[in-house]
Design a protein around this motif. Sequence first.
Motif, PDB file in Angstrom:
ATOM      1  N   HIS A 100      -2.961   4.602  -5.069  1.00 14.40           N
ATOM      2  CA  HIS A 100      -2.215   3.340  -5.156  1.00 14.40           C
ATOM      3  C   HIS A 100      -2.981   2.306  -5.973  1.00 14.40           C
ATOM      4  O   HIS A 100      -2.425   1.690  -6.892  1.00 14.40           O
ATOM      5  N   ARG A 101      -4.261   2.141  -5.655  1.00 15.21           N
ATOM      6  CA  ARG A 101      -5.065   1.139  -6.386  1.00 15.21           C
ATOM      7  C   ARG A 101      -5.112   1.472  -7.881  1.00 15.21           C
ATOM      8  O   ARG A 101      -4.964   0.592  -8.728  1.00 15.21           O
ATOM      9  N   GLU A 125     -11.380   7.012  -7.757  1.00 13.00           N
ATOM     10  CA  GLU A 125     -10.017   6.564  -8.117  1.00 13.00           C
ATOM     11  C   GLU A 125      -9.547   7.319  -9.355  1.00 13.00           C
ATOM     12  O   GLU A 125      -8.417   7.802  -9.411  1.00 13.00           O
ATOM     13  N   SER A 149      -4.630   5.676  -0.761  1.00 10.90           N
ATOM     14  CA  SER A 149      -5.151   4.372  -1.128  1.00 10.90           C
ATOM     15  C   SER A 149      -5.761   4.392  -2.539  1.00 10.90           C
ATOM     16  O   SER A 149      -5.540   3.476  -3.337  1.00 10.90           O
ATOM     17  N   GLU A 178       0.817  -1.233   0.000  1.00 10.52           N
ATOM     18  CA  GLU A 178       0.000   0.000   0.000  1.00 10.52           C
ATOM     19  C   GLU A 178       0.843   1.273   0.000  1.00 10.52           C
ATOM     20  O   GLU A 178       0.383   2.325  -0.427  1.00 10.52           O
ATOM     21  N   MET A 184     -11.784   1.996 -13.416  1.00 11.78           N
ATOM     22  CA  MET A 184     -11.603   2.530 -12.045  1.00 11.78           C
ATOM     23  C   MET A 184     -12.926   3.063 -11.518  1.00 11.78           C
ATOM     24  O   MET A 184     -13.811   3.405 -12.301  1.00 11.78           O
ATOM     25  N   THR A 194       3.243   3.173  -3.883  1.00 13.04           N
ATOM     26  CA  THR A 194       2.952   4.292  -4.799  1.00 13.04           C
ATOM     27  C   THR A 194       3.287   5.620  -4.131  1.00 13.04           C
ATOM     28  O   THR A 194       3.870   6.516  -4.762  1.00 13.04           O
ATOM     29  N   ALA A 240      -3.430  -0.611 -10.939  1.00 18.13           N
ATOM     30  CA  ALA A 240      -4.287  -1.166 -11.998  1.00 18.13           C
ATOM     31  C   ALA A 240      -3.696  -0.825 -13.370  1.00 18.13           C
ATOM     32  O   ALA A 240      -3.624  -1.688 -14.256  1.00 18.13           O
TER      33      ALA A 240
END
Lengths: 165, 189
Positions: B165-166, B132, B162, A7, B128, A10, B170
Amino acid sequence: MSCAYEEDLTAYVDQELPPLKLRQLEGHLPSCQSCTDTLALLRRTVSALEAMPAFSPSPALRRAVLNRISQEPPSLLDRLRGFLRPGLVVPALSAAALLAVGVAVVQLSRRGEGPAADAPLMVADATEFELVKNLDLVEDLDVVGLESPEDLEVVEHLDELEGQP
Amino acid sequence: MLQVASGDQAAFAALFDRHAQSVARFAYRFVGDAARAEELAQDIFVKVYRNARAYRPSAKFKTFLFKVAANHCLNEVRRGEYRVKHTTHEAEAEATGQELPEAAASSPDEALHGKELERAVGEAMSQMTERERAAFTMCRFEGMAYREIADALAASEAAVKSLIHRATLAVARKLSSLEAGAVPARSQA
């Protein structure tokens, strides 16, 4: 299953990790192949995204926006400001002041015809006057609802009744 | 901005010139369609003009602008006004006759890779969530800090971290599969 540090990767690339987490992650990376691989992938991706050509809007956008803005009605506040400009406010306030003085004069002259403010209280009849005079007694006896003439007579002759055995 | 708040249209034009590219780019990356992005950018600037009095000089103007932009784009997409499309904008440019800046690539192979990259990023972005996509766009294409993005999206910095990052992961996985040849990029819509 991904690593608990994933987590933070990034944010690490973006240099957004707070110092404590940064130290923890840098201590973790040499021992975690999964995080090292993901970090490399993220770095390549961020570099590739930075190299993508930027979208440019057409010149028509500027014309369209400025045209719409010029047609915007003034806001409520602007309209109020326009309404409250001195050229309108001074005459309006003068008229209101004159009106207020006129109303006050009429009220005062009418009050002069009516009963004086300090005139004595008028009591309708003798019974009411008696009741008002003996109000403390009535309250003591808890007979606030007293209305019939017989009861009033009992109250009137209370002294005599109290003297009886 | 204070001049704009007092109805100064010349000040607004200067503000538009400074930020139009940024807002249009955000809208384009958000909906993936050039014509719709320009419609959204128009609406966003009109909203900024109407709400100029709500701006407090203590806040960074770009954050205020992107707060309006993100709210507007999220609302319009949620209302079903815009479907997220995400084609390459070379294809958009071909369709609209628009000129695009040269990509960083210099050889034909690299230019082809640029188109594939654009397509893959567009596909990943269309999958997304809206938040996001908004956070990713502000971070990757506008270079905004997490704190600024959090302000614009009325979210915590942890939530933004978060989201970004996701979203980045992706896109990274999409690009990774493209590099590995697992997804034949040409066959994607």
